[in-house]
Design a protein around this motif. Structure first.
Motif, PDB file in Angstrom:
ATOM      1  N   GLU A   1      36.982  -3.688  45.608  1.00  0.00           N
ATOM      2  CA  GLU A   1      37.108  -4.044  47.021  1.00  0.00           C
ATOM      3  C   GLU A   1      38.449  -3.538  47.540  1.00  0.00           C
ATOM      4  N   VAL A   2      38.478  -3.230  48.833  1.00  0.00           N
ATOM      5  CA  VAL A   2      39.707  -2.789  49.493  1.00  0.00           C
ATOM      6  C   VAL A   2      40.058  -3.828  50.555  1.00  0.00           C
ATOM      7  N   TYR A   3      41.284  -4.327  50.496  1.00  0.00           N
ATOM      8  CA  TYR A   3      41.713  -5.349  51.446  1.00  0.00           C
ATOM      9  C   TYR A   3      43.027  -4.950  52.098  1.00  0.00           C
ATOM     10  N   LEU A   4      43.154  -5.245  53.370  1.00  0.00           N
ATOM     11  CA  LEU A   4      44.457  -5.434  53.979  1.00  0.00           C
ATOM     12  C   LEU A   4      44.866  -6.875  53.684  1.00  0.00           C
ATOM     13  N   PRO A   5      46.143  -7.183  53.641  1.00  0.00           N
ATOM     14  CA  PRO A   5      46.532  -8.545  53.277  1.00  0.00           C
ATOM     15  C   PRO A   5      45.948  -9.638  54.166  1.00  0.00           C
ATOM     16  N   GLU A   6      45.664  -9.293  55.434  1.00  0.00           N
ATOM     17  CA  GLU A   6      45.079 -10.321  56.312  1.00  0.00           C
ATOM     18  C   GLU A   6      43.600 -10.547  56.043  1.00  0.00           C
ATOM     19  N   GLU A   7      42.997  -9.761  55.150  1.00  0.00           N
ATOM     20  CA  GLU A   7      41.561  -9.853  54.899  1.00  0.00           C
ATOM     21  C   GLU A   7      41.208 -10.584  53.600  1.00  0.00           C
TER      22      GLU A   7
END
Length: 419
Positions: free
Chosen positions: A308-314
């Motif tokens: 999975e790929v996340y930005l920290p807010e996700e």
């Protein structure tokens, strides 16, 4: 600023530094228990690294089974995310989630400091500026109660200017005989010099699981090695007739890795534009120029497979690992989180059969909690709980006042204590 750590660091729970050969006890001079603290109970806080919640039964750790039956056991204890060694040992010690105490992974980069943290970097490990919160031994020492440590994350550095009165630098070659003798020696000191909190760490199970897998005969042997050490410890300590409470935990569980797939760092990551902190289950990407975050994130989302790929807010709220939680701004600008039970891999590394660091809700990540002694009820089994709730339990038994906000709650484990 370049901080590219290959998967060699994914063996995150192995010895902090093979080069450390110091086996001498360190003693902070001029300290003594206050008269009030001399009358308090004692706690030996034991961590068996990687001792998954089911291992005592899976491998018939008979001594631990008998001891937990005399006290309290949890069906499992939930580690903090990420479920790796340094963040979780420090969460156990502070009652804070990793995003709140600053050790956000076993390896990470602090852009403000311009330097990285790695479990194998002695300078970083002993740099107090990486450590937030108030560890339980610091809390005790601040309130004139002496403590001792035979290894625990953070115990080798001056946090708030304080170390345990008695401590050792991490050296896994120190024999168990020496470690057990130290516990006996500490508890037979005069009352004004006797520690009331002892932290004690064992690495054997985690080592075996990483190299051979949690279902191996080597892991079974390591479980029995821990079991034997705890029996020997209790025999020694109980002969002293002190009001000693034992809390036996682990930092995380362990998964059998799917070794049929190789998951590599995606080619779309331009390593000239990002500082890459590489772990077996999570990769942090720190942008040197914030303008590179959005296009790289978009490219990663397009090619993502097996992670999975996340930005920290996700990130999932239950991880407490978002940009809003990140008090020290140490979580990567982009996170790659591998699917359980795969691992990120490097062509220079052999595949390992055991790993942790996955979503802390996965049963294989579940840790162990057993407690017995005069403070605890007997024959009690409790449901899973988050490990940050141990800190207020420790403070309550020792009669210490918690002086800073924590994430744990004393209400969670209050029912484990005799009234």
């Amino acid at each position: 600023m370049r901080f590219y750590l290959l998967l060699a660091l994914a063996l995150s729970c192995l010895a902090v530094s093979a080069q450390i050969t110091d086996s001498t006890q360190k003693v902070i001079p001029g300290r003594a228990n206050s008269a009030q603290q001399e009358k308090k109970p004692y706690i030996i806080f034991i961590s068996a690294d990687g001792f998954r919640h089911d291992l005592a039964d899976k491998y018939h750790a008979t001594h631990l089974q008998v001891l937990r039956a005399k006290g309290v056991q949890a069906t499992s204890m939930t580690p903090s995310y990420p479920s790796v060694t340094f963040p979780n040992h420090y969460s156990l010690a502070t009652g804070l989630y990793p995003s709140h105490h600053g050790l956000v992974d076993n390896t990470f980069f602090d852009m403000k400091k311009g330097s990285g943290y790695s479990i194998r970097d002695r300078l970083a490990v002993e740099d107090s500026t990486f450590y937030g919160g108030t560890p339980i031994w610091v809390l005790a020492e601040q309130q004139k109660m002496l403590t001792a440590s035979f290894f625990w994350v953070g115990s080798e550095t001056n946090i708030d200017g304080v170390r345990p009165t008695y401590y050792y630098r991490f050296n896994d070659k120190i024999s168990i005989d020496t470690r057990l003798q130290a516990v006996r020696d500490w508890l037979t000191l005069p009352e004004d010099k006797r520690p009331h909190l002892i932290t004690f760490y064992l690495s054997w199970v985690d080592h075996a699981e990483h190299f051979y897998g949690p279902n191996s005969k080597e892991t079974e042997e390591a479980v029995h090695q821990v079991d034997d050490a705890i029996q020997r410890m209790t025999n020694i300590v109980d002969s002293l007739h002190l009001p000693v409470n034992y809390i036996f935990v682990s930092d995380h569980g362990m998964a059998q890795v799917d070794t049929t797939k190789v998951v590599l760092l995606p080619d779309v990551v331009d390593t000239t534009k990002f500082i890459v902190s590489f772990g077996g289950t999570m990769i942090h990407l720190y942008a040197k120029n914030k303008a590179d975050i959005a296009p790289t994130y978009t490219a990663l989302k397009t090619v993502a497979k097996d992670y999975e790929v996340y930005l920290p807010e996700e990130t999932p709220a239950r991880w407490h690992y978002s940009d809003r939680d990140d008090r020290y701004h140490r979580i990567g600008d982009i996170l790659l989180v591998v699917h359980y039970p795969l691992i990120f891999h490097s062509r220079t590394m052999r595949m390992i059969p055991g790993e942790h660091g996955y979503d802390n809700s996965i049963p294989d990540m579940g840790a162990t909690f057993y407690a017995w002694g005069p403070a605890f009820k007997t024959g009690l089994t409790i449901p899973p709980f988050e490990n940050v709730n141990l800190y207020p339990l420790l403070a309550h038994i020792l009669g210490l006042k918690i002086t800073q906000p924590i994430d744990g709650s004393g209400n969670v484990l209050d029912n484990t204590l005799k009234k």
